[in-house]
Write a protein that holds these residues in place. Structure first.
Motif, PDB file in Angstrom:
ATOM      1  N   MET A   1       0.840  -1.204   0.000  1.00 51.27           N
ATOM      2  CA  MET A   1       0.000   0.000   0.000  1.00 51.27           C
ATOM      3  C   MET A   1       0.876   1.256   0.000  1.00 51.27           C
TER       4      MET A   1
ATOM      5  N   THR B   1      -6.857  -0.652  -8.296  1.00 46.74           N
ATOM      6  CA  THR B   1      -5.893   0.447  -8.245  1.00 46.74           C
ATOM      7  C   THR B   1      -5.153   0.506  -6.918  1.00 46.74           C
ATOM      8  N   THR B   2      -5.496  -0.368  -5.979  1.00 48.35           N
ATOM      9  CA  THR B   2      -4.757  -0.401  -4.711  1.00 48.35           C
ATOM     10  C   THR B   2      -4.411  -1.840  -4.369  1.00 48.35           C
ATOM     11  N   PRO B   3      -3.235  -2.121  -3.959  1.00 46.84           N
ATOM     12  CA  PRO B   3      -2.124  -1.174  -3.953  1.00 46.84           C
ATOM     13  C   PRO B   3      -1.682  -0.804  -5.360  1.00 46.84           C
ATOM     14  N   HIS B   4      -0.963   0.298  -5.469  1.00 45.07           N
ATOM     15  CA  HIS B   4      -0.456   0.769  -6.748  1.00 45.07           C
ATOM     16  C   HIS B   4       0.302  -0.369  -7.435  1.00 45.07           C
TER      17      HIS B   4
ATOM     18  N   THR C   1      -1.321  -3.032  -8.857  1.00 48.82           N
ATOM     19  CA  THR C   1      -2.120  -4.257  -8.891  1.00 48.82           C
ATOM     20  C   THR C   1      -2.631  -4.559 -10.295  1.00 48.82           C
TER      21      THR C   1
ATOM     22  N   GLU D   1      -4.541   4.764 -11.954  1.00 44.64           N
ATOM     23  CA  GLU D   1      -3.526   4.942 -10.898  1.00 44.64           C
ATOM     24  C   GLU D   1      -2.728   6.225 -11.087  1.00 44.64           C
TER      25      GLU D   1
END
Length: 184
Positions: free
Chosen positions: A21, A94-97, A99, A161
């Motif tokens: 994260m 989009t999370t974590p960057h 993915t 993102e």
């Protein structure tokens, strides 16, 4: 698993989740081990590859996506079911960057035997069921396929993102995607 090994395993997943994260899916595995208070050897015994660790961190989300697809198969409007699933998918992509990029890579043939590759195939099959249902109802073009739909959706996630408003951007791009997919 012994109690101490189970604790290390759980601590590594928790620490990896936080590191991913904070730094994205490319976070240093050695740093994750250090932050978890274990040696790199312990991390690699539990998770021989980054893929294995990412899979463990994303497992709950993957299970949720598969369960959501199964629920939506009962939705009376197949078009709305497919759109709803893709919205949920993008919300977590989009999370974590990183993915979305990881998931695109997991869909490649060379990753088919990895844990994430197997998970990506299950996700593709789940969205495939929703897509086929919407196609049979005449709502979605017959020439769309599940793998392409997932690649496009992940591409939206990658682009999102890099924006100030990932959720808003993803929603706008998903609306454009569906405008191209719909038959009417």
């Amino acid at each position: 698993m012994r109690a101490d090994a189970r604790r290390n395993y759980e601590r590594l997943i928790s620490t990896a989740r936080a590191a991913f994260m904070e730094h994205g899916t490319g976070a240093s595995l050695d740093d994750i081990a250090r932050r978890a208070g274990v040696g790199s050897g312990t991390l690699y015994r539990h998770f021989p590859t980054r893929d294995d660790l990412l899979h463990a961190v994303l497992q709950e989300r993957i299970d949720g996506l598969l369960a959501h697809a199964a629920e939506l198969m009962r939705e009376p409007d197949p078009d709305a079911a497919l759109a709803g699933w893709l919205r949920g998918y993008l919300a977590g992509a989009t999370t974590p960057h990183g993915t979305s990029t990881v998931l695109i890579e997991a869909m490649s043939p060379r990753c088919s035997a990895t844990r994430l590759g197997i998970a990506a195939a299950a996700i593709r099959d789940a969205v495939g069921g929703l897509l086929e249902r919407a196609q049979r109802a005449g709502a979605i073009r017959a020439n769309a396929d599940a793998a392409d739909l997932l690649r496009l959706t992940n591409a939206i996630g990658v682009a999102a993102e890099r924006t100030q408003d990932p959720a808003g951007y993803a929603e706008r791009m998903l609306a454009l995607l569906f405008d191209g997919l719909r038959t009417r």
